[in-house]
Design an enzyme around this catalytic site. Structure first.
Site: not given
Ligand code: MRU
Length: 347
Positions: A198, A239, A49-50, A91
């Site tokens: 997720q 992200d 999550g970003a 990432r």
């Molecule tokens: O690969 P992830 O689980 O890190 O991807 C997360 C997402 O795409 C979320 O939608 C994004 O980070 C927003 S979280 C507040």
């Protein structure tokens, strides 16, 4: 506040994170004492999550002066620059990671701390500030979102954007939670979010704890539900948002946005300003992380594809700005035209 925490600094000099790979079956907290180990945890998606990986990177950098054998602050700063390089690479798509790393480094460079101990103190304080700000920003964003979520709304959500994806509360899911806490009778369709699930694992786990009514549905079902039933709005996180309003988010977001447009369902993206990257002109310049094929070929270590089946596994996609009804930020709702209105948001 949720009953669990996503990430926390321990006074013993460690970063503690809930292991999101194990949820919902096991609730385990791991501890990390080096920036390299934190980078590994980000890459392996112990934390994801970003905003959450931004905070993790900040705390990862705080570990460097804490454990450095050098007493000369310039040499410690050099170690931090090296750790930053490793963290940034963990990432590539979420801009919050490089944003947090840059914020810590800029402070460390400009502060000219007289000793390692002084550097240690100010870097940790800044990392804590990043974490605390994230919670405040999410609450503010969630409050602004309420004008877009009517009582009785049926909402489509993709991935996990809740407390687990942030330091606390969450972005899109935080807004959903606030709507529920305000007494609105909402219902959420939770996209399962292949390949790492997720939605099915993490969003469902969170919504059960908050008491929000929901149903986990296959990613491919949004067209069906929008054609046959009532869906009032989609709300997702991001992200990275480019200067023209293009949105990078979990793979499958674009499909959802296209289906929503076809059915005249508003498509909202909830983002802290730290996710908006005016230095990136459009989605075409955003690097899309390609993740290991095993995430697609296996579920829980069980192989589901034939041996040697070729696999593509982009972790994110780009939703062009024209599909985004509005962006929800901590400073209010941003509508098209995005190039002008995003520039104004930062002016
Ligand atoms: O690969 P992830 O689980 O890190 O991807 C997360 C997402 O795409 C979320 O939608 C994004 O980070 C927003 S979280 C507040």
């Amino acid at each position: 506040m949720a009953d669990f925490y996503t990430i926390r600094w321990l006074e013993t000099g460690a970063v503690s994170m809930i292991d999101q790979r194990k949820l919902p079956r096991q609730v385990i907290y791991n501890q990390y004492q080096t920036a390299e180990a934190v980078a590994g945890a980000i890459q392996d998606m112990v934390i994801r999550g970003a905003p959450a990986i931004g905070a993790a990177a900040a705390f990862g950098l705080a570990l460097v002066p804490w454990y450095s054998k050098n007493e000369n602050p310039d040499l410690v700063l050099g170690e931090m620059e090296e750790a930053a390089r490793i963290l940034r690479k963990a990432r590539p798509t979420a801009v919050n990671l490089s944003w947090a790393v840059e914020r810590i480094l800029q402070l460390a460079r400009s502060a000219r701390a007289p000793s390692r101990a002084a550097l240690q103190g100010l870097v940790l304080e800044e990392a804590q500030r990043i974490a605390e700000e994230d919670v405040r920003v999410n609450l503010s964003l969630g409050k602004h979102a309420q004008q877009l979520i009517p009582d009785g709304a049926v909402i489509f959500h993709h991935c996990n954007t809740g407390s687990l994806a942030t330091v606390d509360y969450g972005t899109a899911l935080g807004a959903i939670r606030l709507a529920h806490e305000a007494g609105k009778k909402i219902f959420v369709y939770v996209d399962e979010t292949r390949p790492r699930l997720q939605g099915a694992r993490l969003t469902a786990w969170e919504l059960l704890q908050y008491g929000v009514p929901f149903k986990v549905v296959p990613d491919s079902s949004s067209g069906h539900f929008m054609r046959t039933g009532k869906v009032d709005l989609c709300i997702v996180g991001a992200d990275r948002v480019a200067a023209n309003g293009d949105v990078a988010n979990k793979i499958g977001t674009y499909n959802l946005a296209v289906v929503a447009r076809e059915h005249q369902v508003p498509f909202y993206v909830a983002v802290p300003k730290s996710t908006i990257d005016l230095a990136t002109p459009s989605g075409d310049q955003i690097e899309i992380e390609e993740r290991p094929p095993e995430e697609v070929t296996h579920i829980n270590s069980c192989q589901i594809t034939p041996d040697n089946a070729p696999v593509g596994n982009p972790a994110f996609d780009i939703t062009p700005a024209k599909f985004v009804t509005a962006l929800i930020t901590e400073e209010g709702i941003v509508r098209p035209p995005y190039p002008e209105n995003l520039a104004k948001l930062f002016s």
